[in-house]
Design an enzyme around this catalytic site. Structure first.
Site, short mmCIF file in Angstrom:
data_model
loop_
_atom_site.label_atom_id
_atom_site.label_comp_id
_atom_site.label_asym_id
_atom_site.label_seq_id
_atom_site.Cartn_x
_atom_site.Cartn_y
_atom_site.Cartn_z
N ARG A 249 7.03 4.82 0.70
CA ARG A 249 8.05 3.84 0.34
C ARG A 249 9.45 4.43 0.39
O ARG A 249 9.64 5.63 0.19
CB ARG A 249 7.76 3.27 -1.06
CG ARG A 249 6.56 2.34 -1.07
CD ARG A 249 6.21 1.90 -2.47
NE ARG A 249 5.69 3.00 -3.28
CZ ARG A 249 5.19 2.85 -4.50
NH1 ARG A 249 5.18 1.65 -5.06
NH2 ARG A 249 4.72 3.88 -5.17
N GLY B 213 0.80 -1.22 0.00
CA GLY B 213 0.00 0.00 0.00
C GLY B 213 0.83 1.27 0.00
O GLY B 213 0.52 2.21 0.73
N ARG B 214 1.88 1.30 -0.82
CA ARG B 214 2.84 2.42 -0.83
C ARG B 214 3.43 2.66 0.55
O ARG B 214 3.70 3.79 0.94
CB ARG B 214 2.19 3.70 -1.36
CG ARG B 214 1.72 3.62 -2.79
CD ARG B 214 1.36 4.99 -3.35
NE ARG B 214 0.62 4.80 -4.59
CZ ARG B 214 -0.70 4.72 -4.66
NH1 ARG B 214 -1.43 4.85 -3.56
NH2 ARG B 214 -1.30 4.52 -5.80
N ASP C 17 2.99 8.74 -0.47
CA ASP C 17 3.84 7.57 -0.66
C ASP C 17 4.84 7.49 0.49
O ASP C 17 5.59 8.43 0.74
CB ASP C 17 4.58 7.67 -2.00
CG ASP C 17 5.13 6.35 -2.49
OD1 ASP C 17 5.45 5.49 -1.65
OD2 ASP C 17 5.24 6.18 -3.72
#
Length: 201
Positions: free
Chosen positions: A136, A100-101, A134
Protein backbone atom coordinates in the site's frame (compact mmCIF):
# COMPACT_ATOMS: atom_id res chain seq x y z
CA UNK A 1 0.78 16.24 -10.49
CA UNK A 2 -0.81 18.46 -7.85
CA UNK A 3 -3.69 16.73 -6.08
CA UNK A 4 -7.12 17.93 -7.15
CA UNK A 5 -10.73 17.05 -6.52
CA UNK A 6 -12.21 15.53 -9.68
CA UNK A 7 -15.86 15.26 -8.61
CA UNK A 8 -17.98 15.41 -5.46
CA UNK A 9 -21.59 14.80 -4.44
CA UNK A 10 -23.63 14.71 -1.25
CA UNK A 11 -25.13 11.25 -0.73
CA UNK A 12 -27.75 10.31 1.89
CA UNK A 13 -26.86 7.21 3.87
CA UNK A 14 -28.78 4.70 5.95
CA UNK A 15 -29.68 5.79 9.46
CA UNK A 16 -30.33 9.40 8.52
CA UNK A 17 -26.67 10.33 8.00
CA UNK A 18 -25.17 11.82 4.88
CA UNK A 19 -21.69 12.22 3.50
CA UNK A 20 -20.03 14.21 0.76
CA UNK A 21 -18.13 11.82 -1.52
CA UNK A 22 -15.02 13.01 -3.35
CA UNK A 23 -12.95 11.46 -6.12
CA UNK A 24 -9.52 12.75 -7.02
CA UNK A 25 -7.02 13.37 -9.78
CA UNK A 26 -3.85 12.53 -7.88
CA UNK A 27 -1.79 10.53 -10.36
CA UNK A 28 -0.26 7.14 -9.74
CA UNK A 29 -1.30 3.77 -11.09
CA UNK A 30 -2.37 0.47 -9.62
CA UNK A 31 -0.90 -2.94 -10.36
CA UNK A 32 -2.85 -3.06 -13.64
CA UNK A 33 -1.30 0.22 -14.82
CA UNK A 34 -4.51 2.19 -14.34
CA UNK A 35 -5.13 4.88 -11.73
CA UNK A 36 -7.77 3.60 -9.26
CA UNK A 37 -10.61 5.84 -8.12
CA UNK A 38 -9.80 6.39 -4.46
CA UNK A 39 -12.65 7.99 -2.52
CA UNK A 40 -12.92 10.32 0.47
CA UNK A 41 -16.14 10.83 2.38
CA UNK A 42 -16.61 13.93 4.55
CA UNK A 43 -19.05 13.49 7.42
CA UNK A 44 -20.40 16.65 9.10
CA UNK A 45 -19.65 17.18 12.77
CA UNK A 46 -17.53 19.12 15.25
CA UNK A 47 -14.20 17.63 14.18
CA UNK A 48 -14.50 19.12 10.67
CA UNK A 49 -15.71 22.54 11.79
CA UNK A 50 -13.30 25.52 11.73
CA UNK A 51 -10.75 25.17 14.51
CA UNK A 52 -11.25 21.40 14.80
CA UNK A 53 -8.77 18.66 13.99
CA UNK A 54 -10.69 16.13 11.89
CA UNK A 55 -10.96 12.48 12.76
CA UNK A 56 -9.62 10.47 9.81
CA UNK A 57 -9.73 6.78 8.96
CA UNK A 58 -7.58 5.41 6.12
CA UNK A 59 -9.42 2.25 5.10
CA UNK A 60 -8.12 -0.07 2.42
CA UNK A 61 -10.75 -1.65 0.20
CA UNK A 62 -11.73 -5.18 1.31
CA UNK A 63 -14.51 -6.59 -0.86
CA UNK A 64 -14.85 -9.77 1.20
CA UNK A 65 -14.95 -7.95 4.54
CA UNK A 66 -16.61 -4.63 3.73
CA UNK A 67 -19.37 -5.97 1.46
CA UNK A 68 -19.81 -9.64 2.36
CA UNK A 69 -18.93 -9.45 6.09
CA UNK A 70 -16.15 -12.03 5.86
CA UNK A 71 -15.04 -13.38 9.24
CA UNK A 72 -11.47 -14.02 8.03
CA UNK A 73 -10.45 -10.40 8.74
CA UNK A 74 -11.55 -7.44 10.85
CA UNK A 75 -12.00 -4.97 7.98
CA UNK A 76 -15.79 -4.84 7.95
CA UNK A 77 -16.18 -4.30 11.71
CA UNK A 78 -13.43 -1.65 11.68
CA UNK A 79 -15.24 0.19 8.88
CA UNK A 80 -18.56 0.06 10.74
CA UNK A 81 -16.92 1.24 13.97
CA UNK A 82 -15.38 4.15 12.07
CA UNK A 83 -18.68 5.14 10.48
CA UNK A 84 -20.33 5.21 13.91
CA UNK A 85 -17.61 7.54 15.22
CA UNK A 86 -17.93 9.78 12.16
CA UNK A 87 -21.67 9.98 12.79
CA UNK A 88 -20.98 11.36 16.26
CA UNK A 89 -17.87 13.49 15.63
CA UNK A 90 -17.66 14.09 11.90
CA UNK A 91 -14.49 13.42 9.97
CA UNK A 92 -13.07 11.93 6.79
CA UNK A 93 -13.08 8.34 5.60
CA UNK A 94 -10.33 7.79 3.02
CA UNK A 95 -11.28 4.64 1.11
CA UNK A 96 -8.20 3.46 -0.76
CA UNK A 97 -8.65 1.04 -3.63
CA UNK A 98 -5.74 -1.10 -2.46
CA UNK A 99 -7.35 -4.53 -1.97
CA UNK A 100 -5.35 -7.14 -0.08
CA UNK A 101 -2.69 -4.69 1.14
CA UNK A 102 -2.24 -3.59 -2.43
CA UNK A 103 -1.88 -6.99 -4.15
CA UNK A 104 -5.40 -7.06 -5.60
CA UNK A 105 -8.42 -9.31 -5.14
CA UNK A 106 -7.22 -12.27 -7.24
CA UNK A 107 -3.91 -12.50 -5.40
CA UNK A 108 -5.67 -12.06 -2.06
CA UNK A 109 -7.92 -15.04 -2.80
CA UNK A 110 -4.85 -17.10 -3.76
CA UNK A 111 -3.26 -16.09 -0.45
CA UNK A 112 -6.39 -17.18 1.40
CA UNK A 113 -6.17 -20.57 -0.27
CA UNK A 114 -2.53 -20.95 0.82
CA UNK A 115 -3.58 -20.10 4.38
CA UNK A 116 -6.24 -22.82 4.27
CA UNK A 117 -4.14 -25.50 2.55
CA UNK A 118 -0.70 -24.87 4.08
CA UNK A 119 -1.49 -23.19 7.39
CA UNK A 120 0.37 -19.99 6.49
CA UNK A 121 -0.53 -16.71 8.13
CA UNK A 122 -1.57 -13.71 6.03
CA UNK A 123 1.96 -12.32 5.67
CA UNK A 124 3.57 -15.69 4.98
CA UNK A 125 1.01 -16.36 2.26
CA UNK A 126 1.76 -13.05 0.56
CA UNK A 127 5.48 -13.81 0.62
CA UNK A 128 4.87 -17.29 -0.81
CA UNK A 129 3.18 -15.59 -3.77
CA UNK A 130 6.19 -13.32 -4.29
CA UNK A 131 4.76 -10.17 -2.69
CA UNK A 132 6.05 -7.95 0.08
CA UNK A 133 4.16 -7.84 3.35
CA UNK A 134 2.42 -4.63 2.30
CA UNK A 135 2.22 -2.89 -1.08
CA UNK A 136 0.00 0.00 0.00
CA UNK A 137 0.97 3.63 -0.65
CA UNK A 138 -0.17 6.01 2.09
CA UNK A 139 1.18 8.96 0.14
CA UNK A 140 -2.08 8.66 -1.80
CA UNK A 141 -4.03 9.34 1.41
CA UNK A 142 -1.83 12.37 2.13
CA UNK A 143 -2.49 13.78 -1.34
CA UNK A 144 -6.22 13.27 -0.88
CA UNK A 145 -6.09 15.22 2.37
CA UNK A 146 -4.06 17.97 0.73
CA UNK A 147 -6.67 18.28 -2.01
CA UNK A 148 -9.29 18.62 0.75
CA UNK A 149 -7.08 21.29 2.42
CA UNK A 150 -6.63 19.17 5.54
CA UNK A 151 -3.18 19.55 7.12
CA UNK A 152 -3.68 18.09 10.63
CA UNK A 153 -5.61 14.97 11.63
CA UNK A 154 -6.51 12.64 14.45
CA UNK A 155 -5.96 9.23 12.91
CA UNK A 156 -8.17 6.24 13.71
CA UNK A 157 -5.94 3.18 13.24
CA UNK A 158 -4.04 0.33 14.87
CA UNK A 159 -1.37 0.41 12.15
CA UNK A 160 1.62 2.68 12.90
CA UNK A 161 2.62 2.62 9.22
CA UNK A 162 -0.41 4.75 8.37
CA UNK A 163 0.60 7.57 10.72
CA UNK A 164 4.19 7.39 9.49
CA UNK A 165 3.03 7.44 5.86
CA UNK A 166 0.96 10.59 6.38
CA UNK A 167 3.70 12.41 8.27
CA UNK A 168 6.28 11.45 5.65
CA UNK A 169 4.12 13.26 3.08
CA UNK A 170 3.46 16.43 5.06
CA UNK A 171 0.31 15.68 7.08
CA UNK A 172 0.57 16.37 10.82
CA UNK A 173 -0.85 13.59 12.99
CA UNK A 174 -1.98 15.09 16.30
CA UNK A 175 -3.16 11.79 17.79
CA UNK A 176 -3.50 8.13 16.90
CA UNK A 177 -6.73 6.57 18.18
CA UNK A 178 -7.00 2.75 18.11
CA UNK A 179 -10.01 0.82 16.88
CA UNK A 180 -11.38 -1.99 19.00
CA UNK A 181 -10.12 -5.57 18.63
CA UNK A 182 -12.78 -7.28 16.50
CA UNK A 183 -11.91 -10.92 17.13
CA UNK A 184 -13.86 -14.04 16.22
CA UNK A 185 -12.94 -17.76 15.93
CA UNK A 186 -12.05 -17.35 12.23
CA UNK A 187 -9.68 -14.35 12.45
CA UNK A 188 -7.76 -15.10 15.67
CA UNK A 189 -4.56 -16.07 13.83
CA UNK A 190 -4.93 -13.14 11.42
CA UNK A 191 -5.05 -10.67 14.31
CA UNK A 192 -2.12 -12.40 16.01
CA UNK A 193 -0.06 -12.04 12.81
CA UNK A 194 -0.92 -8.35 12.56
CA UNK A 195 0.10 -7.82 16.18
CA UNK A 196 3.40 -9.57 15.48
CA UNK A 197 3.93 -7.07 12.63
CA UNK A 198 3.50 -4.10 14.95
CA UNK A 199 -0.23 -3.39 14.85
CA UNK A 200 -1.51 -2.16 18.21
CA UNK A 201 -4.02 -4.90 18.98
Amino acid sequence: MSPAIKASAEIPLAGGASGRFYSFDIGGAGRDGKAPDHVAVRFPGPSVEPGGVPLVRIHSECLTGDVFASLRCDCGPQLQESLALFGAQGGYLLYLRQEGRGIGLVAKLKAYQLQIEQGLDTFEANRALGFRDDHRDYGIAARMLQALQVERVRLLTNNPDKAAGLEEHGIEVDAVLPTRRHENPHNHRYLHAKREQGHRL
